[in-house]
Design a protein around this motif. Structure first.
Motif, PDB file in Angstrom:
ATOM      1  N   ALA A   9       0.946  -1.090   0.093  1.00 19.25           N
ATOM      2  CA  ALA A   9      -0.007   0.053  -0.064  1.00 19.25           C
ATOM      3  C   ALA A   9       0.759   1.175  -0.095  1.00 19.25           C
ATOM      4  O   ALA A   9       1.978   1.170   0.609  1.00 19.25           O
ATOM      5  CB  ALA A   9      -0.945   0.066   1.148  1.00 19.25           C
ATOM      6  N   ASP A  10       0.465   2.276  -0.674  1.00 17.81           N
ATOM      7  CA  ASP A  10       1.015   3.683  -0.691  1.00 17.81           C
ATOM      8  C   ASP A  10       0.153   4.235  -0.007  1.00 17.81           C
ATOM      9  O   ASP A  10      -1.175   4.633  -0.397  1.00 17.81           O
ATOM     10  CB  ASP A  10       1.413   4.054  -2.328  1.00 17.81           C
ATOM     11  CG  ASP A  10       2.465   3.136  -2.880  1.00 17.81           C
ATOM     12  OD1 ASP A  10       3.353   2.744  -2.121  1.00 17.81           O
ATOM     13  OD2 ASP A  10       2.206   3.079  -3.949  1.00 17.81           O
ATOM     14  N   TYR A  18      -5.982  12.224   3.299  1.00 11.25           N
ATOM     15  CA  TYR A  18      -4.908  11.244   3.074  1.00 11.25           C
ATOM     16  C   TYR A  18      -5.471  10.432   1.833  1.00 11.25           C
ATOM     17  O   TYR A  18      -6.607   9.998   1.735  1.00 11.25           O
ATOM     18  CB  TYR A  18      -4.811  10.067   4.412  1.00 11.25           C
ATOM     19  CG  TYR A  18      -4.206  10.794   5.521  1.00 11.25           C
ATOM     20  CD1 TYR A  18      -2.807  11.087   5.796  1.00 11.25           C
ATOM     21  CD2 TYR A  18      -4.974  11.339   6.634  1.00 11.25           C
ATOM     22  CE1 TYR A  18      -2.276  11.862   6.824  1.00 11.25           C
ATOM     23  CE2 TYR A  18      -4.548  11.704   7.666  1.00 11.25           C
ATOM     24  CZ  TYR A  18      -3.005  12.246   7.880  1.00 11.25           C
ATOM     25  OH  TYR A  18      -2.735  12.778   9.086  1.00 11.25           O
ATOM     26  N   VAL A  19      -4.462   9.999   1.116  1.00  9.24           N
ATOM     27  CA  VAL A  19      -4.727   9.019   0.021  1.00  9.24           C
ATOM     28  C   VAL A  19      -4.068   7.571   0.097  1.00  9.24           C
ATOM     29  O   VAL A  19      -2.867   7.444   0.332  1.00  9.24           O
ATOM     30  CB  VAL A  19      -4.477   9.600  -1.359  1.00  9.24           C
ATOM     31  CG1 VAL A  19      -4.640   8.806  -2.448  1.00  9.24           C
ATOM     32  CG2 VAL A  19      -5.071  10.832  -1.513  1.00  9.24           C
ATOM     33  N   VAL A  20      -4.898   6.723   0.285  1.00  8.19           N
ATOM     34  CA  VAL A  20      -4.217   5.082   0.214  1.00  8.19           C
ATOM     35  C   VAL A  20      -4.622   4.482  -1.149  1.00  8.19           C
ATOM     36  O   VAL A  20      -5.666   4.134  -1.471  1.00  8.19           O
ATOM     37  CB  VAL A  20      -4.789   4.538   1.476  1.00  8.19           C
ATOM     38  CG1 VAL A  20      -4.444   2.951   1.621  1.00  8.19           C
ATOM     39  CG2 VAL A  20      -4.813   5.219   2.699  1.00  8.19           C
ATOM     40  N   GLU A  21      -3.523   4.053  -1.504  1.00  9.76           N
ATOM     41  CA  GLU A  21      -3.475   2.968  -2.972  1.00  9.76           C
ATOM     42  C   GLU A  21      -3.047   1.609  -2.498  1.00  9.76           C
ATOM     43  O   GLU A  21      -1.652   1.603  -2.061  1.00  9.76           O
ATOM     44  CB  GLU A  21      -2.724   3.676  -3.993  1.00  9.76           C
ATOM     45  CG  GLU A  21      -3.179   5.142  -4.572  1.00  9.76           C
ATOM     46  CD  GLU A  21      -2.447   5.696  -5.511  1.00  9.76           C
ATOM     47  OE1 GLU A  21      -3.078   5.847  -6.712  1.00  9.76           O
ATOM     48  OE2 GLU A  21      -1.090   5.831  -5.221  1.00  9.76           O
ATOM     49  N   ILE A  22      -3.973   0.610  -2.700  1.00  8.17           N
ATOM     50  CA  ILE A  22      -3.562  -0.759  -2.318  1.00  8.17           C
ATOM     51  C   ILE A  22      -3.483  -1.378  -3.528  1.00  8.17           C
ATOM     52  O   ILE A  22      -4.533  -1.515  -4.429  1.00  8.17           O
ATOM     53  CB  ILE A  22      -4.655  -1.279  -1.279  1.00  8.17           C
ATOM     54  CG1 ILE A  22      -4.551  -0.258  -0.124  1.00  8.17           C
ATOM     55  CG2 ILE A  22      -4.205  -2.722  -0.920  1.00  8.17           C
ATOM     56  CD1 ILE A  22      -5.371  -0.586   0.947  1.00  8.17           C
ATOM     57  N   ASP A  23      -2.609  -2.435  -3.845  1.00  8.04           N
ATOM     58  CA  ASP A  23      -2.618  -3.154  -4.949  1.00  8.04           C
ATOM     59  C   ASP A  23      -3.418  -4.352  -4.425  1.00  8.04           C
ATOM     60  O   ASP A  23      -3.210  -5.041  -3.645  1.00  8.04           O
ATOM     61  CB  ASP A  23      -1.072  -3.909  -5.389  1.00  8.04           C
ATOM     62  CG  ASP A  23      -0.148  -2.594  -5.840  1.00  8.04           C
ATOM     63  OD1 ASP A  23      -0.539  -1.740  -6.298  1.00  8.04           O
ATOM     64  OD2 ASP A  23       1.088  -2.589  -5.501  1.00  8.04           O
ATOM     65  N   VAL A  24      -4.486  -4.817  -5.265  1.00 10.80           N
ATOM     66  CA  VAL A  24      -5.444  -5.808  -5.214  1.00 10.80           C
ATOM     67  C   VAL A  24      -5.534  -6.407  -6.642  1.00 10.80           C
ATOM     68  O   VAL A  24      -6.617  -6.561  -7.238  1.00 10.80           O
ATOM     69  CB  VAL A  24      -6.802  -5.419  -4.800  1.00 10.80           C
ATOM     70  CG1 VAL A  24      -6.487  -5.066  -3.070  1.00 10.80           C
ATOM     71  CG2 VAL A  24      -7.527  -4.287  -5.498  1.00 10.80           C
ATOM     72  N   PRO A  25      -4.458  -7.143  -7.035  1.00  9.01           N
ATOM     73  CA  PRO A  25      -4.502  -7.707  -8.414  1.00  9.01           C
ATOM     74  C   PRO A  25      -5.500  -8.933  -8.416  1.00  9.01           C
ATOM     75  O   PRO A  25      -5.580  -9.808  -7.439  1.00  9.01           O
ATOM     76  CB  PRO A  25      -3.056  -8.188  -8.549  1.00  9.01           C
ATOM     77  CG  PRO A  25      -2.655  -8.433  -7.492  1.00  9.01           C
ATOM     78  CD  PRO A  25      -2.952  -7.418  -6.474  1.00  9.01           C
TER      79      PRO A  25
END
Length: 79
Positions: A9-10, A18-25
């Motif tokens: 997560a970034d 706040y901005v949360v980006e999570i990889d969920v392939p």
């Protein structure tokens, strides 16, 4: 033994949020749940895993893909 997958997560910050980006392939929208409780952000999901188990000459080999979350479940053992 529990197997938990924590995706990368970034987290970034703007002036007012706040901005949360999570990889969920491989995840679909209906497989993801996002909750906010007090000051805790909780993101959960369930994706069907392709877990394989094989036994040969007394050695059990279990393969779990890293990109998918693994929920405890019964895995069929093949010979």
């Amino acid at each position: 033994m529990a197997l938990l997958a924590a995706p990368m997560a970034d987290v970034s910050e703007t002036e007012d949020s706040y901005v949360v980006e999570i990889d969920v392939p491989g995840a679909r929208k209906d497989q993801i749940d996002v909750q906010l409780s007090e000051r805790e952000l909780i993101v959960t999901g369930q994706i069907e895993d392709r877990v394989e188990a094989h036994v040969s000459d007394g050695v059990l080999t279990i393969t779990v893909p890293k990109a998918e979350a693994a929920k405890p479940k019964h895995i069929e053992v093949s010979a």
